[in-house]
Motif scaffolding. Structure first.
Motif, PDB file in Angstrom:
ATOM      1  N   ASN A 154       0.856  -1.181   0.000  1.00  0.00           N
ATOM      2  CA  ASN A 154       0.000   0.000   0.000  1.00  0.00           C
ATOM      3  C   ASN A 154       0.892   1.231   0.000  1.00  0.00           C
ATOM      4  O   ASN A 154       1.729   1.403   0.897  1.00  0.00           O
ATOM      5  CB  ASN A 154      -0.921   0.022   1.221  1.00  0.00           C
ATOM      6  N   ALA A 155       0.715   2.086  -1.003  1.00  0.00           N
ATOM      7  CA  ALA A 155       1.534   3.295  -1.144  1.00  0.00           C
ATOM      8  C   ALA A 155       0.745   4.500  -0.661  1.00  0.00           C
ATOM      9  O   ALA A 155      -0.430   4.655  -0.986  1.00  0.00           O
ATOM     10  CB  ALA A 155       1.966   3.495  -2.598  1.00  0.00           C
ATOM     11  N   ARG A 156       1.406   5.355   0.106  1.00  0.00           N
ATOM     12  CA  ARG A 156       0.771   6.562   0.643  1.00  0.00           C
ATOM     13  C   ARG A 156       0.959   7.718  -0.338  1.00  0.00           C
ATOM     14  O   ARG A 156       2.076   8.055  -0.722  1.00  0.00           O
ATOM     15  CB  ARG A 156       1.380   6.929   1.998  1.00  0.00           C
ATOM     16  N   ASN A 157      -0.163   8.328  -0.731  1.00  0.00           N
ATOM     17  CA  ASN A 157      -0.146   9.478  -1.643  1.00  0.00           C
ATOM     18  C   ASN A 157      -0.784  10.659  -0.936  1.00  0.00           C
ATOM     19  O   ASN A 157      -1.908  10.573  -0.456  1.00  0.00           O
ATOM     20  CB  ASN A 157      -0.919   9.168  -2.930  1.00  0.00           C
ATOM     21  N   LYS A 158      -0.074  11.773  -0.865  1.00  0.00           N
ATOM     22  CA  LYS A 158      -0.617  12.981  -0.228  1.00  0.00           C
ATOM     23  C   LYS A 158      -1.594  13.651  -1.186  1.00  0.00           C
ATOM     24  O   LYS A 158      -1.280  13.912  -2.339  1.00  0.00           O
ATOM     25  CB  LYS A 158       0.500  13.951   0.142  1.00  0.00           C
ATOM     26  N   THR A 159      -2.791  13.918  -0.673  1.00  0.00           N
ATOM     27  CA  THR A 159      -3.822  14.588  -1.463  1.00  0.00           C
ATOM     28  C   THR A 159      -4.063  16.026  -1.011  1.00  0.00           C
ATOM     29  O   THR A 159      -4.847  16.720  -1.606  1.00  0.00           O
ATOM     30  CB  THR A 159      -5.140  13.809  -1.371  1.00  0.00           C
ATOM     31  N   VAL A 195       8.627   3.446  10.022  1.00  0.00           N
ATOM     32  CA  VAL A 195       8.033   4.704  10.470  1.00  0.00           C
ATOM     33  C   VAL A 195       6.631   4.431  10.994  1.00  0.00           C
ATOM     34  O   VAL A 195       6.002   3.419  10.680  1.00  0.00           O
ATOM     35  CB  VAL A 195       7.972   5.738   9.314  1.00  0.00           C
ATOM     36  N   ASP A 196       6.155   5.348  11.825  1.00  0.00           N
ATOM     37  CA  ASP A 196       4.766   5.345  12.272  1.00  0.00           C
ATOM     38  C   ASP A 196       3.994   6.296  11.377  1.00  0.00           C
ATOM     39  O   ASP A 196       4.330   7.475  11.291  1.00  0.00           O
ATOM     40  CB  ASP A 196       4.660   5.796  13.730  1.00  0.00           C
ATOM     41  N   CYS A 197       2.948   5.802  10.738  1.00  0.00           N
ATOM     42  CA  CYS A 197       2.223   6.623   9.764  1.00  0.00           C
ATOM     43  C   CYS A 197       0.736   6.346   9.881  1.00  0.00           C
ATOM     44  O   CYS A 197       0.274   5.231   9.586  1.00  0.00           O
ATOM     45  CB  CYS A 197       2.711   6.340   8.341  1.00  0.00           C
ATOM     46  N   GLU A 198      -0.024   7.340  10.336  1.00  0.00           N
ATOM     47  CA  GLU A 198      -1.492   7.314  10.348  1.00  0.00           C
ATOM     48  C   GLU A 198      -2.041   6.067  11.039  1.00  0.00           C
ATOM     49  O   GLU A 198      -3.008   5.475  10.615  1.00  0.00           O
ATOM     50  CB  GLU A 198      -2.035   7.391   8.914  1.00  0.00           C
ATOM     51  N   ASP A 199      -1.376   5.676  12.124  1.00  0.00           N
ATOM     52  CA  ASP A 199      -1.858   4.557  12.934  1.00  0.00           C
ATOM     53  C   ASP A 199      -2.004   3.281  12.099  1.00  0.00           C
ATOM     54  O   ASP A 199      -2.936   2.506  12.284  1.00  0.00           O
ATOM     55  CB  ASP A 199      -3.186   4.918  13.612  1.00  0.00           C
ATOM     56  N   ARG A 200      -1.087   3.064  11.164  1.00  0.00           N
ATOM     57  CA  ARG A 200      -1.079   1.843  10.346  1.00  0.00           C
ATOM     58  C   ARG A 200       0.127   0.991  10.731  1.00  0.00           C
ATOM     59  O   ARG A 200       1.190   1.513  11.078  1.00  0.00           O
ATOM     60  CB  ARG A 200      -1.017   2.172   8.853  1.00  0.00           C
ATOM     61  N   ILE A 222       6.489   6.287   1.330  1.00  0.00           N
ATOM     62  CA  ILE A 222       6.043   5.535   2.500  1.00  0.00           C
ATOM     63  C   ILE A 222       5.164   4.394   2.011  1.00  0.00           C
ATOM     64  O   ILE A 222       4.177   4.620   1.309  1.00  0.00           O
ATOM     65  CB  ILE A 222       5.286   6.438   3.483  1.00  0.00           C
ATOM     66  N   LEU A 223       5.534   3.165   2.382  1.00  0.00           N
ATOM     67  CA  LEU A 223       4.830   1.975   1.935  1.00  0.00           C
ATOM     68  C   LEU A 223       4.389   1.160   3.153  1.00  0.00           C
ATOM     69  O   LEU A 223       4.979   1.263   4.234  1.00  0.00           O
ATOM     70  CB  LEU A 223       5.730   1.116   1.040  1.00  0.00           C
ATOM     71  N   GLN A 224       3.352   0.350   2.960  1.00  0.00           N
ATOM     72  CA  GLN A 224       2.830  -0.508   4.025  1.00  0.00           C
ATOM     73  C   GLN A 224       2.780  -1.945   3.524  1.00  0.00           C
ATOM     74  O   GLN A 224       2.205  -2.227   2.476  1.00  0.00           O
ATOM     75  CB  GLN A 224       1.434  -0.049   4.467  1.00  0.00           C
ATOM     76  N   ALA A 225       3.366  -2.852   4.285  1.00  0.00           N
ATOM     77  CA  ALA A 225       3.349  -4.272   3.943  1.00  0.00           C
ATOM     78  C   ALA A 225       2.115  -4.939   4.550  1.00  0.00           C
ATOM     79  O   ALA A 225       1.460  -4.389   5.434  1.00  0.00           O
ATOM     80  CB  ALA A 225       4.621  -4.949   4.432  1.00  0.00           C
ATOM     81  N   GLU A 226       1.832  -6.150   4.061  1.00  0.00           N
ATOM     82  CA  GLU A 226       0.644  -6.862   4.528  1.00  0.00           C
ATOM     83  C   GLU A 226       0.896  -7.611   5.828  1.00  0.00           C
ATOM     84  O   GLU A 226      -0.027  -7.795   6.622  1.00  0.00           O
ATOM     85  CB  GLU A 226       0.173  -7.847   3.452  1.00  0.00           C
ATOM     86  N   SER A 227       2.116  -8.071   6.057  1.00  0.00           N
ATOM     87  CA  SER A 227       2.423  -8.863   7.237  1.00  0.00           C
ATOM     88  C   SER A 227       3.782  -8.462   7.780  1.00  0.00           C
ATOM     89  O   SER A 227       4.556  -7.747   7.127  1.00  0.00           O
ATOM     90  CB  SER A 227       2.414 -10.359   6.891  1.00  0.00           C
ATOM     91  N   LYS A 228       4.050  -8.948   8.988  1.00  0.00           N
ATOM     92  CA  LYS A 228       5.343  -8.643   9.598  1.00  0.00           C
ATOM     93  C   LYS A 228       6.476  -9.298   8.812  1.00  0.00           C
ATOM     94  O   LYS A 228       7.560  -8.727   8.691  1.00  0.00           O
ATOM     95  CB  LYS A 228       5.343  -9.121  11.047  1.00  0.00           C
ATOM     96  N   LYS A 229       6.227 -10.502   8.290  1.00  0.00           N
ATOM     97  CA  LYS A 229       7.254 -11.184   7.497  1.00  0.00           C
ATOM     98  C   LYS A 229       7.609 -10.375   6.261  1.00  0.00           C
ATOM     99  O   LYS A 229       8.793 -10.133   5.975  1.00  0.00           O
ATOM    100  CB  LYS A 229       6.745 -12.566   7.105  1.00  0.00           C
ATOM    101  N   ASP A 230       6.605  -9.936   5.484  1.00  0.00           N
ATOM    102  CA  ASP A 230       6.874  -9.103   4.308  1.00  0.00           C
ATOM    103  C   ASP A 230       7.534  -7.789   4.703  1.00  0.00           C
ATOM    104  O   ASP A 230       8.414  -7.276   3.999  1.00  0.00           O
ATOM    105  CB  ASP A 230       5.567  -8.829   3.557  1.00  0.00           C
ATOM    106  N   TYR A 231       7.090  -7.236   5.815  1.00  0.00           N
ATOM    107  CA  TYR A 231       7.626  -5.958   6.308  1.00  0.00           C
ATOM    108  C   TYR A 231       9.131  -6.070   6.547  1.00  0.00           C
ATOM    109  O   TYR A 231       9.921  -5.231   6.076  1.00  0.00           O
ATOM    110  CB  TYR A 231       6.844  -5.618   7.574  1.00  0.00           C
ATOM    111  N   GLU A 232       9.564  -7.127   7.258  1.00  0.00           N
ATOM    112  CA  GLU A 232      10.980  -7.281   7.540  1.00  0.00           C
ATOM    113  C   GLU A 232      11.754  -7.658   6.283  1.00  0.00           C
ATOM    114  O   GLU A 232      12.883  -7.173   6.074  1.00  0.00           O
ATOM    115  CB  GLU A 232      11.173  -8.349   8.614  1.00  0.00           C
ATOM    116  N   GLU A 233      11.173  -8.484   5.427  1.00  0.00           N
ATOM    117  CA  GLU A 233      11.883  -8.883   4.203  1.00  0.00           C
ATOM    118  C   GLU A 233      12.075  -7.702   3.258  1.00  0.00           C
ATOM    119  O   GLU A 233      13.128  -7.569   2.628  1.00  0.00           O
ATOM    120  CB  GLU A 233      11.122 -10.006   3.506  1.00  0.00           C
TER     121      GLU A 233
END
Length: 690
Positions: free
Chosen positions: A268-273, A316-321, A337-348
């Motif tokens: 999930n990619a964060r885009n500023k609007t 990073v901490d971003c919008e309580d995600r 700023i990107l968001q992974a689906e799981s902790k495993k993907d996040y660390e990888e």
């Protein structure tokens, strides 16, 4: 009787017209369907002929299939010709007769009916005018005109009526012809079509169709067998993949792979609007060499997101995600700023991008090289994640780490390793020093020699110098600059004379964070004043740490990644209480590293000039006190001289008077004694000398 019989004929003509219209529409549908069938058959034949020109991604050169379709195209093309002939015959033998009857004969009846009605109305009007002729005042001219009018209208009505009646009688015969002739033409056209079809469909074609039917059955049996195998495979995959259906699988069963140099998956990619608003978009991301690519659903190929060679990546901490991380390019101009689906993907993802940023993917065996680099970095640093462990690790170690372990760790996050020309690594950083990653205690706990007021750590700080209930210690400062920073870590250093100390500390801390998965950072507001540097909680405005400006002896920003900066704080006390210690603090800012360093330099210059002004002011005050003392002594001396002159005048006046001299002497002596008592010991000595 004529009118009544005419009504019956007109009613019959209306019924015939209604029925013929319906029959015409039905026959027209047959004609249109035949035209459509002819065109569709011709198009089918054309597409079959073009099969050999098609380039299917999964289809090879199948000559048997091509020749079979060519044979079908030939037969269907002949059938298309037969259908075209049938369409032409239907148009001539079926549609033309019924169209002629509908458009010509029925419209003629309607036209004659309208003409007859007009003529009948004109005749009635002429008779009405003729009946109104006056018998008393006869006018021959008017009578002749009315008579002529009656004659003309009656003749016209009679002629129109005869033609109209004739057309109604003829319609009964034309009706039979209009019904039978189209049907005859339709049947003859169909018979002709079937004759042409029987001539084209020979015995040879029947044998060909039988062979094709056998081939279709064989293909169907193969398909059924393949489908059965695929169903079994699907069942096996469903059983094996059941744990993977969870959005965040158990990390003990599916551990993260930290030596990857390639990674792909949905993020999930964060885009500023807007200024404060943002949106999140789910896209497929993948690494390609030293580039991070993304591909939206429906796109043919991926697009470049960022060059991740020499980049920096951190959580990073971003919008309580959860599971958010930020990638920043090597020049600091672009971040995502990107968001992974799981902790495993996040660390990888973080480990993979960190490995790519070191350009490990260019080696022959990237995963083996990444494992070796990470292991050497693990041996080079021993991070301590808390303040308590830091002090525990300060105790004398039983065995010291070999010097080669530290020098074997090379490279820095965001740039290639540069040779330290003047100082070795061991002369910059203490070999057994721990790393503190969090802010859990005021500076005074780390710095025993620093004085701390009783309410310093819990008092809210106004970073803009506005007056409040109690006067802030920084209100008198000329400089107030606020920056948003994130604390990366701190560690004790052995030298504070070269910027290489800051660079090496940055490398050590960032390498330790990447290896030990310390991704979280504490965001604070750094307030730069002429007295100190303060770390302020952005939510509560409580001062977390305070660094006296005179103790900040060295500060620098990263040579390439300008978002990273650090400073060295010199304090009294440490591992050995009898000597001074130096601690290097490393922060990350929003592309403001150079600005912060410039601000700290400006604050030190202002503080230096303020100290010079203070000393000059104290010296001037001392000079003013001396001058004031001298002026007081001078005033006393003038007062004494004035008193002497007054005494002299009194003596002269007494000598000239007729009074006794003893009385005058008594006055002079009395005055002198009173003055001596007022002057004191010092005044008496001066008086005697004078």
């Amino acid at each position: 009787q004529t009118r009544s019989l005419l009504g019956v004929f007109e009613e019959d003509a209306a019924a015939i017209s209604n029925y013929i219209n319906q029959l015409f529409q039905a026959m027209h549908r047959i004609y249109d369907a035949q035209n459509e069938l002819s065109a569709a058959t011709h198009l089918t034949s054309k597409l079959l002929k073009e099969y050999e020109k098609q380039r299917f991604p999964l289809g090879g050169d199948d000559e048997v299939m091509t020749s079979t379709l060519q044979q079908f195209a030939k037969v269907i093309d002949e059938l298309s010709s037969c259908h075209a002939v049938l369409s032409t015959q239907l148009a001539d033998a079926m549609m033309f007769p019924i169209t002629q009857f509908k458009e010509r004969d029925l419209k003629e009846i309607l036209t004659l009916k309208e003409v007859f009605q007009i003529a009948s109305n004109d005749h009635d009007a002429a008779i009405t005018r003729y009946s109104r002729l006056s018998k008393r005042r006869e006018n021959e001219k008017i009578k002749a005109e009315v008579t002529e009018d009656v004659y003309t209208s009656r003749k016209k009505q009679h002629q129109t009526m005869m033609h109209y009646f004739c057309a109604l009688n003829t319609l009964q015969y034309k009706k039979k012809i209009a019904l039978l002739e189209p049907l005859l033409g339709y049947m003859q056209a169909q018979i002709s079509f079937f004759k042409m079809g029987s001539e084209n469909l020979t015995d040879q074609l029947e044998e060909f169709l039988t062979n094709i039917g056998t081939s279709v059955q064989n293909v169907r049996r193969e398909m059924d067998c393949e489908v059965e195998n695929m169903q079994q495979t699907i069942e096996d995959l469903e059983v094996a993949s059941d744990p993977l259906y969870l959005p965040d699988p158990d990390p003990t069963k599916f551990p993260a792979h930290r030596n990857l140099t390639r990674k792909a998956g949905y993020l999930n990619a964060r885009n500023k609007t807007g200024l404060v608003s943002s949106s999140w978009e789910r896209q497929f991301y993948f690494t390609q060499g030293g580039n991070l690519m993304s591909q939206a659903r429906g796109d043919v190929a991926g697009g470049l997101v960022m060059d991740i060679d020499n980049c920096s990546v951190m959580a990073v901490d971003c919008e309580d995600r959860r599971y958010c991380f930020q990638i920043t390019s090597f020049d600091g101009k672009k971040s995502s700023i990107l968001q992974a689906e799981s902790k495993k993907d996040y660390e990888e993802w973080i480990c993979t991008i960190n490995n790519i940023s070191k350009q490990i993917y260019l080696s022959e065996n990237p995963e083996e090289m990444a494992a070796r680099v990470n292991q050497s970095a693990l041996e080079a640093v021993t991070p301590s994640p808390s303040f308590q462990q830091r002090h525990e690790s300060m105790r004398p170690a039983v065995q010291s780490r070999p010097p080669a372990a530290r020098t074997s760790s090379t490279g820095s996050l965001g740039s290639d390793s540069t040779a330290l020309s003047a100082l070795s690594l061991d002369s910059l950083v203490a070999p057994d020093t721990p790393i503190q990653f969090d802010i859990i205690s005021p500076v005074s706990e780390d710095l025993p020699g620093q004085a701390k007021s009783s309410g310093q750590s819990g008092r809210r700080t106004n970073p803009f110098g506005e007056s409040g209930g109690s006067k802030s210690e920084t209100e008198d400062s000329i400089l107030h600059q606020l920056f948003i920073v994130r604390f990366l870590g701190s560690m004790e250093v052995k030298s504070d004379e070269s910027p290489d100390v800051v660079y090496e500390t940055m490398r050590q801390i960032l390498a330790a964070r990447a290896i030990h998965n310390v991704f979280r950072m504490t965001e604070s507001h750094l307030l730069v004043t002429c007295d100190c540097l303060k770390l302020i909680d952005p939510q509560t405005q409580v001062t977390r740490l305070r660094f006296p400006l005179p103790n900040v002896v060295l500060y620098a920003t990263h040579q390439e990644n300008k978002r990273l900066f650090g400073f060295v704080l010199r304090t009294s006390g440490g591992r050995v209480e009898s000597r001074q210690t130096s601690i290097c603090y490393i922060f990350e800012s929003n592309n403001e590293g150079e600005k912060i360093c410039d601000s700290v330099g400006l604050a030190k210059q202002i503080a230096f000039h303020a100290e010079l002004d203070r000393k000059a002011s104290e010296k001037q005050k001392e000079i003013d006190r001396v001058k004031e003392k001298q002026q007081k002594e001078l005033n006393k001396q003038k007062q004494i001289e004035k008193d002497l002159e007054e005494q002299s005048r009194l003596i002269a006046a007494s000598s000239r008077s007729n009074q006794s001299s003893g009385e005058g002497q008594f006055v002079v002596l009395s005055s002198s004694q009173s003055e001596d008592s007022d002057l004191g010991e010092d005044g008496k000595k001066k008086r005697e000398s004078e």
